[in-house]
Design a protein around this motif. Structure first.
Motif, PDB file in Angstrom:
ATOM      1  N   GLY A 128       1.017  -0.635  -0.441  1.00 44.88           N
ATOM      2  CA  GLY A 128      -0.052  -0.065   0.605  1.00 44.88           C
ATOM      3  C   GLY A 128       1.273   1.882  -0.202  1.00 44.88           C
ATOM      4  O   GLY A 128       0.630   2.249   0.120  1.00 44.88           O
ATOM      5  N   LEU A 129       1.807   1.201  -0.078  1.00 43.81           N
ATOM      6  CA  LEU A 129       3.030   2.274   0.138  1.00 43.81           C
ATOM      7  C   LEU A 129       3.786   2.403  -1.336  1.00 43.81           C
ATOM      8  O   LEU A 129       4.222   3.435  -1.851  1.00 43.81           O
ATOM      9  CB  LEU A 129       3.965   2.108   1.238  1.00 43.81           C
ATOM     10  N   ARG A 130       3.999   1.057  -1.800  1.00 38.22           N
ATOM     11  CA  ARG A 130       5.139   0.665  -2.828  1.00 38.22           C
ATOM     12  C   ARG A 130       4.731  -0.397  -3.664  1.00 38.22           C
ATOM     13  O   ARG A 130       3.986  -0.985  -3.322  1.00 38.22           O
ATOM     14  CB  ARG A 130       6.477   0.084  -2.386  1.00 38.22           C
ATOM     15  N   ALA A 131       4.503  -0.090  -5.676  1.00 43.52           N
ATOM     16  CA  ALA A 131       4.200  -1.005  -6.234  1.00 43.52           C
ATOM     17  C   ALA A 131       4.965  -1.919  -7.097  1.00 43.52           C
ATOM     18  O   ALA A 131       6.147  -1.168  -7.393  1.00 43.52           O
ATOM     19  CB  ALA A 131       2.772  -0.571  -7.500  1.00 43.52           C
ATOM     20  N   ASN A 132       5.177  -3.242  -6.803  1.00 43.65           N
ATOM     21  CA  ASN A 132       6.700  -3.552  -7.551  1.00 43.65           C
ATOM     22  C   ASN A 132       5.452  -4.970  -8.717  1.00 43.65           C
ATOM     23  O   ASN A 132       4.639  -4.899  -8.726  1.00 43.65           O
ATOM     24  CB  ASN A 132       7.375  -4.682  -6.200  1.00 43.65           C
ATOM     25  N   ALA A 133       6.699  -4.991  -9.331  1.00 41.73           N
ATOM     26  CA  ALA A 133       6.190  -5.673 -10.750  1.00 41.73           C
ATOM     27  C   ALA A 133       5.497  -6.861 -10.365  1.00 41.73           C
ATOM     28  O   ALA A 133       6.146  -7.548  -9.360  1.00 41.73           O
ATOM     29  CB  ALA A 133       7.388  -5.959 -11.097  1.00 41.73           C
ATOM     30  N   GLY A 134       4.501  -7.193 -11.413  1.00 44.69           N
ATOM     31  CA  GLY A 134       3.838  -8.285 -10.956  1.00 44.69           C
ATOM     32  C   GLY A 134       2.569  -8.243  -9.406  1.00 44.69           C
ATOM     33  O   GLY A 134       1.661  -9.225  -9.121  1.00 44.69           O
ATOM     34  N   TRP A 135       2.392  -6.986  -9.078  1.00 42.87           N
ATOM     35  CA  TRP A 135       2.059  -6.397  -7.782  1.00 42.87           C
ATOM     36  C   TRP A 135       0.193  -5.474  -7.825  1.00 42.87           C
ATOM     37  O   TRP A 135      -0.356  -5.227  -7.402  1.00 42.87           O
ATOM     38  CB  TRP A 135       2.762  -6.069  -6.828  1.00 42.87           C
ATOM     39  N   GLY A 136       0.487  -5.286  -9.264  1.00 42.13           N
ATOM     40  CA  GLY A 136      -0.335  -3.670  -9.677  1.00 42.13           C
ATOM     41  C   GLY A 136      -2.030  -4.375  -8.990  1.00 42.13           C
ATOM     42  O   GLY A 136      -2.020  -3.260  -8.657  1.00 42.13           O
ATOM     43  N   SER A 137      -2.158  -5.327  -9.605  1.00 45.07           N
ATOM     44  CA  SER A 137      -3.947  -5.070  -8.853  1.00 45.07           C
ATOM     45  C   SER A 137      -3.850  -5.206  -7.278  1.00 45.07           C
ATOM     46  O   SER A 137      -5.133  -3.895  -6.700  1.00 45.07           O
ATOM     47  CB  SER A 137      -4.374  -6.714  -9.100  1.00 45.07           C
ATOM     48  N   TYR A 138      -3.371  -5.867  -6.505  1.00 42.96           N
ATOM     49  CA  TYR A 138      -3.434  -5.610  -5.162  1.00 42.96           C
ATOM     50  C   TYR A 138      -2.839  -4.566  -4.195  1.00 42.96           C
ATOM     51  O   TYR A 138      -2.905  -3.826  -3.924  1.00 42.96           O
ATOM     52  CB  TYR A 138      -2.181  -6.845  -4.790  1.00 42.96           C
ATOM     53  N   ALA A 139      -1.615  -3.941  -5.490  1.00 47.11           N
ATOM     54  CA  ALA A 139      -0.842  -2.596  -4.791  1.00 47.11           C
ATOM     55  C   ALA A 139      -2.007  -1.987  -5.141  1.00 47.11           C
ATOM     56  O   ALA A 139      -2.774  -0.933  -4.205  1.00 47.11           O
ATOM     57  CB  ALA A 139      -0.079  -2.519  -5.665  1.00 47.11           C
ATOM     58  N   ALA A 140      -2.848  -2.336  -6.354  1.00 47.88           N
ATOM     59  CA  ALA A 140      -3.566  -0.958  -6.242  1.00 47.88           C
ATOM     60  C   ALA A 140      -4.959  -0.531  -5.200  1.00 47.88           C
ATOM     61  O   ALA A 140      -5.681  -0.041  -4.846  1.00 47.88           O
ATOM     62  CB  ALA A 140      -4.407  -0.401  -7.988  1.00 47.88           C
ATOM     63  N   SER A 141      -5.466  -2.000  -5.101  1.00 44.94           N
ATOM     64  CA  SER A 141      -6.248  -2.098  -3.788  1.00 44.94           C
ATOM     65  C   SER A 141      -5.524  -1.161  -2.347  1.00 44.94           C
ATOM     66  O   SER A 141      -6.582  -0.856  -1.422  1.00 44.94           O
ATOM     67  CB  SER A 141      -6.946  -3.898  -3.531  1.00 44.94           C
ATOM     68  N   LYS A 142      -4.318  -1.689  -2.551  1.00 47.96           N
ATOM     69  CA  LYS A 142      -3.923  -1.263  -1.119  1.00 47.96           C
ATOM     70  C   LYS A 142      -4.000   0.723  -0.708  1.00 47.96           C
ATOM     71  O   LYS A 142      -4.045   0.805  -0.109  1.00 47.96           O
ATOM     72  CB  LYS A 142      -2.838  -2.259  -0.654  1.00 47.96           C
ATOM     73  N   PHE A 143      -3.271   1.196  -2.143  1.00 48.43           N
ATOM     74  CA  PHE A 143      -3.571   2.339  -2.057  1.00 48.43           C
ATOM     75  C   PHE A 143      -4.296   2.885  -2.089  1.00 48.43           C
ATOM     76  O   PHE A 143      -5.066   4.309  -1.896  1.00 48.43           O
ATOM     77  CB  PHE A 143      -2.539   2.679  -3.280  1.00 48.43           C
ATOM     78  N   ALA A 144      -5.530   2.421  -2.264  1.00 45.93           N
ATOM     79  CA  ALA A 144      -6.658   3.246  -2.087  1.00 45.93           C
ATOM     80  C   ALA A 144      -7.271   2.492  -0.891  1.00 45.93           C
ATOM     81  O   ALA A 144      -7.981   3.326  -0.281  1.00 45.93           O
ATOM     82  CB  ALA A 144      -8.074   2.028  -2.904  1.00 45.93           C
ATOM     83  N   LEU A 145      -7.024   0.917  -0.109  1.00 48.91           N
ATOM     84  CA  LEU A 145      -7.074   1.393   1.223  1.00 48.91           C
ATOM     85  C   LEU A 145      -6.416   1.953   1.603  1.00 48.91           C
ATOM     86  O   LEU A 145      -7.602   2.516   3.332  1.00 48.91           O
ATOM     87  CB  LEU A 145      -6.755  -0.146   1.851  1.00 48.91           C
ATOM     88  N   LYS A 146      -5.891   2.457   1.658  1.00 47.84           N
ATOM     89  CA  LYS A 146      -4.937   4.407   2.739  1.00 47.84           C
ATOM     90  C   LYS A 146      -5.707   5.264   2.309  1.00 47.84           C
ATOM     91  O   LYS A 146      -5.789   6.068   2.994  1.00 47.84           O
ATOM     92  CB  LYS A 146      -3.313   4.280   1.657  1.00 47.84           C
ATOM     93  N   ALA A 147      -6.183   4.647   1.122  1.00 46.00           N
ATOM     94  CA  ALA A 147      -7.103   7.217   0.949  1.00 46.00           C
ATOM     95  C   ALA A 147      -8.292   6.807   0.855  1.00 46.00           C
ATOM     96  O   ALA A 147      -8.613   7.478   1.969  1.00 46.00           O
ATOM     97  CB  ALA A 147      -7.097   6.932  -0.861  1.00 46.00           C
TER      98      ALA A 147
END
Length: 228
Positions: A132-151
């Motif tokens: 939720g703080l940094r998106a790495n290759a292969g983690w797009g959908s999960y990281a996007a959801s966690k960035f949104a959760l932070k928001a």
């Protein structure tokens, strides 16, 4: 005599969720939600909790499921799903499911429980992720959801301050849980739980945020594997 807080925990039968239920049981009345009904009932029997059956992919069903609840002091959003894959490879079904469980469900559950939490001047805790703080290759959908959760958490914190509701995001690094075992399998790497944070350590941090004195707000907490 002080009144015990009533705390809702989603994803309660997972590694962090079960550890948190055991950590909180001595001082909190627990309402526990999880997908595995048998494991959920066993955990509730162990810690004296009340089971709450929710289908996180059907937020329209939440209101009826919550209708019988009484007091709620705190809500811990711990449930989550992860499916690794490149943006070029994951179709809309993966994105829709990930965002539904990791973002839409917590938003709707929070909305419905907020009147109870406001009445208790309680807390909402979002178990986020390092993703939720940094998106790495292969983690797009999960990281996007966690960035949104932070928001979601950041907006809620500002909105609910006037009501005395505390909002905390917790960002665990790799934690020794069944979800992490699945992730390591998807990465084609060995699962070595001793190299990761223990779920009990993350649970202790969440409990610290919930039990902190009223004059303390802990907006963002990160935990990483320590030196071995």
């Amino acid at each position: 005599m002080s009144v015990r807080p009533v705390t809702v925990v989603t994803g309660a039968v997972g590694g962090i969720g079960a550890a948190l239920a055991r950590e909180l049981a001595p001082g909190h009345d627990l309402i526990l939600s999880g997908r595995n009904v048998g494991a959920l009932e066993a955990l509730c029997a162990e810690v004296g909790g009340t089971p709450l059956v929710l289908d996180l992919t059907r937020p329209e069903s939440f209101e009826a499921a919550l209708a019988g609840l009484g007091r709620v002091s705190n809500v811990v959003h711990n449930a989550g799903v992860v499916e690794l894959g490149a943006v070029a490879e994951q179709d809309h079904a993966v994105w829709s499911h990930t965002l539904a469980v990791n973002v839409v469900a917590p938003a709707e559950l929070t909305r419905l429980l907020l009147p109870r939490v406001r009445a208790e001047r309680g807390s909402v805790v979002f178990v986020n992720s390092g993703a939720g703080l940094r998106a790495n290759a292969g983690w797009g959908s999960y990281a996007a959801s966690k960035f949104a959760l932070k928001a979601l958490a950041d907006a809620l914190r500002e909105e609910e301050a006037a009501h005395g509701v505390r909002v905390t995001s917790v960002y665990p690094g790799r934690t020794a849980t069944p979800m992490q075992e699945k992730v390591r399998s998807q990465e084609g790497a060995p699962y070595t739980p001793e190299a990761f944070v223990r779920p009990e350590s993350v649970a202790a941090l969440i409990a610290f945020a919930l039990n902190a004195p009223r004059d303390a707000l802990l907006p963002d907490l990160s935990v990483r594997p320590g030196p071995q």
